[in-house]
Design a protein around this motif. Sequence first.
Motif, PDB file in Angstrom:
ATOM      1  N   ALA A 121      73.346 115.269  44.978  1.00 23.55           N
ATOM      2  CA  ALA A 121      72.788 115.104  43.630  1.00 23.55           C
ATOM      3  C   ALA A 121      73.836 114.544  42.686  1.00 23.55           C
ATOM      4  O   ALA A 121      73.931 114.939  41.533  1.00 23.55           O
ATOM      5  CB  ALA A 121      72.251 116.436  43.120  1.00 23.55           C
ATOM      6  N   ASN A 138      75.859 110.648  41.683  1.00 24.68           N
ATOM      7  CA  ASN A 138      75.437 109.415  41.002  1.00 24.68           C
ATOM      8  C   ASN A 138      74.099 108.907  41.528  1.00 24.68           C
ATOM      9  O   ASN A 138      73.160 108.665  40.767  1.00 24.68           O
ATOM     10  CB  ASN A 138      76.489 108.320  41.208  1.00 24.68           C
ATOM     11  CG  ASN A 138      77.816 108.663  40.580  1.00 24.68           C
ATOM     12  OD1 ASN A 138      77.887 108.941  39.394  1.00 24.68           O
ATOM     13  ND2 ASN A 138      78.860 108.675  41.379  1.00 24.68           N
ATOM     14  N   ILE A 139      74.013 108.722  42.822  1.00 28.80           N
ATOM     15  CA  ILE A 139      72.811 108.088  43.373  1.00 28.80           C
ATOM     16  C   ILE A 139      71.663 109.090  43.514  1.00 28.80           C
ATOM     17  O   ILE A 139      70.521 108.801  43.168  1.00 28.80           O
ATOM     18  CB  ILE A 139      73.131 107.355  44.705  1.00 28.80           C
ATOM     19  CG1 ILE A 139      71.985 106.460  45.136  1.00 28.80           C
ATOM     20  CG2 ILE A 139      73.497 108.283  45.820  1.00 28.80           C
ATOM     21  CD1 ILE A 139      71.957 105.144  44.441  1.00 28.80           C
ATOM     22  N   SER A 152      76.346 120.421  48.314  1.00 30.33           N
ATOM     23  CA  SER A 152      77.200 121.057  49.327  1.00 30.33           C
ATOM     24  C   SER A 152      77.535 122.496  48.966  1.00 30.33           C
ATOM     25  O   SER A 152      78.266 123.155  49.688  1.00 30.33           O
ATOM     26  CB  SER A 152      78.505 120.256  49.479  1.00 30.33           C
ATOM     27  OG  SER A 152      79.308 120.418  48.322  1.00 30.33           O
ATOM     28  N   ARG A 153      77.009 122.970  47.820  1.00 33.21           N
ATOM     29  CA  ARG A 153      77.429 124.281  47.297  1.00 33.21           C
ATOM     30  C   ARG A 153      76.261 125.259  47.164  1.00 33.21           C
ATOM     31  O   ARG A 153      76.196 126.037  46.223  1.00 33.21           O
ATOM     32  CB  ARG A 153      78.090 124.082  45.932  1.00 33.21           C
ATOM     33  CG  ARG A 153      79.419 123.360  46.002  1.00 33.21           C
ATOM     34  CD  ARG A 153      79.928 122.968  44.644  1.00 33.21           C
ATOM     35  NE  ARG A 153      79.253 121.773  44.149  1.00 33.21           N
ATOM     36  CZ  ARG A 153      78.946 121.548  42.876  1.00 33.21           C
ATOM     37  NH1 ARG A 153      79.212 122.443  41.963  1.00 33.21           N
ATOM     38  NH2 ARG A 153      78.347 120.419  42.530  1.00 33.21           N
ATOM     39  N   ALA A 161      74.043 102.800  40.830  1.00 30.73           N
ATOM     40  CA  ALA A 161      73.166 103.934  40.549  1.00 30.73           C
ATOM     41  C   ALA A 161      72.541 103.858  39.156  1.00 30.73           C
ATOM     42  O   ALA A 161      71.329 104.063  38.993  1.00 30.73           O
ATOM     43  CB  ALA A 161      73.943 105.231  40.724  1.00 30.73           C
TER      44      ALA A 161
HETATM   45  N1  NAP Z   1      77.479 105.523  42.969  1.00 34.31           N
HETATM   46  C1  NAP Z   1      76.662 104.476  43.141  1.00 34.31           C
HETATM   47  O1  NAP Z   1      76.428 103.669  42.229  1.00 34.31           O
HETATM   48  C2  NAP Z   1      76.016 104.308  44.488  1.00 34.31           C
HETATM   49  C3  NAP Z   1      74.982 103.383  44.612  1.00 34.31           C
HETATM   50  C4  NAP Z   1      74.355 103.211  45.848  1.00 34.31           C
HETATM   51  C5  NAP Z   1      74.787 103.959  46.936  1.00 34.31           C
HETATM   52  N2  NAP Z   1      75.818 104.823  46.802  1.00 34.31           N
HETATM   53  C6  NAP Z   1      76.264 105.584  47.996  1.00 34.31           C
HETATM   54  O2  NAP Z   1      75.648 106.871  47.932  1.00 34.31           O
HETATM   55  C7  NAP Z   1      76.498 107.836  48.534  1.00 34.31           C
HETATM   56  C8  NAP Z   1      76.781 108.928  47.503  1.00 34.31           C
HETATM   57  O3  NAP Z   1      77.497 108.338  46.421  1.00 34.31           O
HETATM   58  P1  NAP Z   1      77.559 109.019  44.987  1.00 34.31           P
HETATM   59  O4  NAP Z   1      78.277 108.058  44.117  1.00 34.31           O
HETATM   60  O5  NAP Z   1      76.192 109.493  44.575  1.00 34.31           O
HETATM   61  O6  NAP Z   1      78.487 110.274  45.313  1.00 34.31           O
HETATM   62  P2  NAP Z   1      78.787 111.553  44.403  1.00 34.31           P
HETATM   63  O7  NAP Z   1      78.435 111.280  42.985  1.00 34.31           O
HETATM   64  O8  NAP Z   1      80.158 111.999  44.754  1.00 34.31           O
HETATM   65  O9  NAP Z   1      77.730 112.663  44.944  1.00 34.31           O
HETATM   66  C9  NAP Z   1      77.805 113.113  46.259  1.00 34.31           C
HETATM   67  C10 NAP Z   1      76.838 114.257  46.427  1.00 34.31           C
HETATM   68  O10 NAP Z   1      76.811 114.576  47.820  1.00 34.31           O
HETATM   69  C11 NAP Z   1      76.822 115.992  47.929  1.00 34.31           C
HETATM   70  N3  NAP Z   1      77.315 116.400  49.243  1.00 34.31           N
HETATM   71  C12 NAP Z   1      78.513 116.141  49.798  1.00 34.31           C
HETATM   72  N4  NAP Z   1      78.575 116.705  51.014  1.00 34.31           N
HETATM   73  C13 NAP Z   1      77.375 117.322  51.210  1.00 34.31           C
HETATM   74  C14 NAP Z   1      76.834 118.106  52.272  1.00 34.31           C
HETATM   75  N5  NAP Z   1      77.536 118.343  53.381  1.00 34.31           N
HETATM   76  N6  NAP Z   1      75.576 118.596  52.122  1.00 34.31           N
HETATM   77  C15 NAP Z   1      74.862 118.367  50.996  1.00 34.31           C
HETATM   78  N7  NAP Z   1      75.326 117.616  49.969  1.00 34.31           N
HETATM   79  C16 NAP Z   1      76.575 117.125  50.080  1.00 34.31           C
HETATM   80  C17 NAP Z   1      77.731 116.433  46.799  1.00 34.31           C
HETATM   81  O11 NAP Z   1      77.521 117.792  46.559  1.00 34.31           O
HETATM   82  P3  NAP Z   1      78.594 118.638  45.682  1.00 34.31           P
HETATM   83  O12 NAP Z   1      78.414 118.201  44.262  1.00 34.31           O
HETATM   84  O13 NAP Z   1      78.182 120.045  45.926  1.00 34.31           O
HETATM   85  O14 NAP Z   1      79.945 118.291  46.235  1.00 34.31           O
HETATM   86  C18 NAP Z   1      77.226 115.523  45.682  1.00 34.31           C
HETATM   87  O15 NAP Z   1      76.073 116.075  45.089  1.00 34.31           O
HETATM   88  C19 NAP Z   1      77.765 107.096  48.979  1.00 34.31           C
HETATM   89  O16 NAP Z   1      77.681 106.742  50.333  1.00 34.31           O
HETATM   90  C20 NAP Z   1      77.756 105.847  48.102  1.00 34.31           C
HETATM   91  O17 NAP Z   1      78.427 104.754  48.701  1.00 34.31           O
HETATM   92  C21 NAP Z   1      76.421 105.046  45.601  1.00 34.31           C
END
Ligand code: NAP
Length: 219
Positions: free
Chosen positions: A9, A11-12, A32-33, A133
Amino acid sequence: MAVIAIIGAGNIGSQVARLAVKAGHQVVLANSRGGEGLEPLVDELGANARPAVTVADATERADVVVVAMPIHSYVALPADAFGGKIVIDTGNYYPGWNGNIAELDNESTTTAEILQRLLPGASVVKALNHVVAAELTSTGSPAGSEDRRALAMAGDDTDAKRVVQSLLDSFGFDVVDVGPLSEGWRFQRDLPAYAVRLDAAEMRDALAGAVRYRDLPRN
Ligand SMILES: NC(=O)c1ccc[n+]([C@@H]2O[C@H](COP(=O)([O-])OP(=O)(O)OC[C@H]3O[C@@H](n4cnc5c(N)ncnc54)[C@H](OP(=O)(O)O)[C@@H]3O)[C@@H](O)[C@H]2O)c1
């Protein structure tokens, strides 16, 4: 109305949740929490959203599961909880964040094929990875709009892709099907379809013109 589980939950995941609720779907969110920290987002999303304590709790009644977490954490997903599910892989490989993964460095596979291998009972579709995102909630438009933004999709299961296409359409986007999961590299990081607003014709051109990293000219 569909039930969409969103694993991650950040950025994306939060943006996909906003789109899903706006489109009239129900959302279940996991992190993850054990769900800790999800309250503000769930409050914002309203009655059609709820937090889950575990990933399995989130996926249990889901029609579609969106995996929106770093790809190095995919190994932590409980495969049994994904049996029979349509799973969207939003992941991108950033070695500086994910660490080096040899089979992605040598381009012998893709993030979505790795996820499919980890979740053998699921039908994985790669989608939503190539949009910044923040733009997800600002660049969609109703079907038939002029210059409607198009998103790419890859997957091996035709029925799953039909469901994902319908979901993305409900989010405000046209969809261009690239083919099987092995073609998902065509809209990965830094290639012409990545993080650029394109309509369907432009997206087809961008996907067709994609070149693997190893074949890109070096300077
Ligand atoms: N940012 C962008 O603009 C964007 C756009 C398209 C695609 N993406 C891709 O989407 C993916 C996520 O990116 P993000 O930017 O959204 O990352 P982010 O903001 O760091 O969020 C990651 C989320 O994943 C959760 N998580 C991590 N390990 C987990 C587990 N074992 N079980 C359940 N939840 C878990 C985290 O939970 P906690 O908060 O509890 O740690 C957090 O809610 C990446 O592969 C990225 O390349 C990103």
